[in-house]
Design a protein around this motif. Structure first.
Motif, PDB file in Angstrom:
ATOM      1  N   SER A 182     -94.072  10.253  25.769  1.00 31.39           N
ATOM      2  CA  SER A 182     -94.817  11.177  26.622  1.00 31.39           C
ATOM      3  C   SER A 182     -95.107  12.421  25.797  1.00 31.39           C
ATOM      4  N   SER A 183     -95.712  13.412  26.405  1.00 32.53           N
ATOM      5  CA  SER A 183     -96.017  14.635  25.662  1.00 32.53           C
ATOM      6  C   SER A 183     -94.758  15.447  25.377  1.00 32.53           C
TER       7      SER A 183
ATOM      8  N   LEU B  93    -101.219  16.229  32.016  1.00 32.45           N
ATOM      9  CA  LEU B  93    -100.762  15.712  30.726  1.00 32.45           C
ATOM     10  C   LEU B  93     -99.299  15.266  30.798  1.00 32.45           C
ATOM     11  N   GLU B  94     -98.485  15.953  31.562  1.00 29.97           N
ATOM     12  CA  GLU B  94     -97.061  15.617  31.686  1.00 29.97           C
ATOM     13  C   GLU B  94     -96.841  14.262  32.357  1.00 29.97           C
TER      14      GLU B  94
END
Length: 59
Positions: free
Chosen positions: A50-51, A3-4
């Motif tokens: 981004s997350s 996810l990063e």
């Protein structure tokens, strides 16, 4: 893929001279108005997130 590692990119446009097509008037009265020719400017905005954070914003 983690996810990063994901980055989301988005583009949008704004028309600064847009006018509402609807209006308000007193009860039981009709509203009359004219809409001028569009004369506003256009703005494009691009952004990336981004997350964890906002990475870029370019108007």
């Amino acid at each position: 893929m983690a996810l990063e590692d994901l980055v989301f990119l988005d583009e949008m446009a704004l028309l600064l001279g847009m006018m509402w097509l609807l209006g308000r008037s007193q009860r039981s009265e009709r509203l009359y108005d004219s809409k001028p020719f569009y004369r506003g400017s256009r703005v494009s905005v691009i952004g990336a997130i981004s997350s964890q954070s906002i990475l870029a914003l370019k108007p």
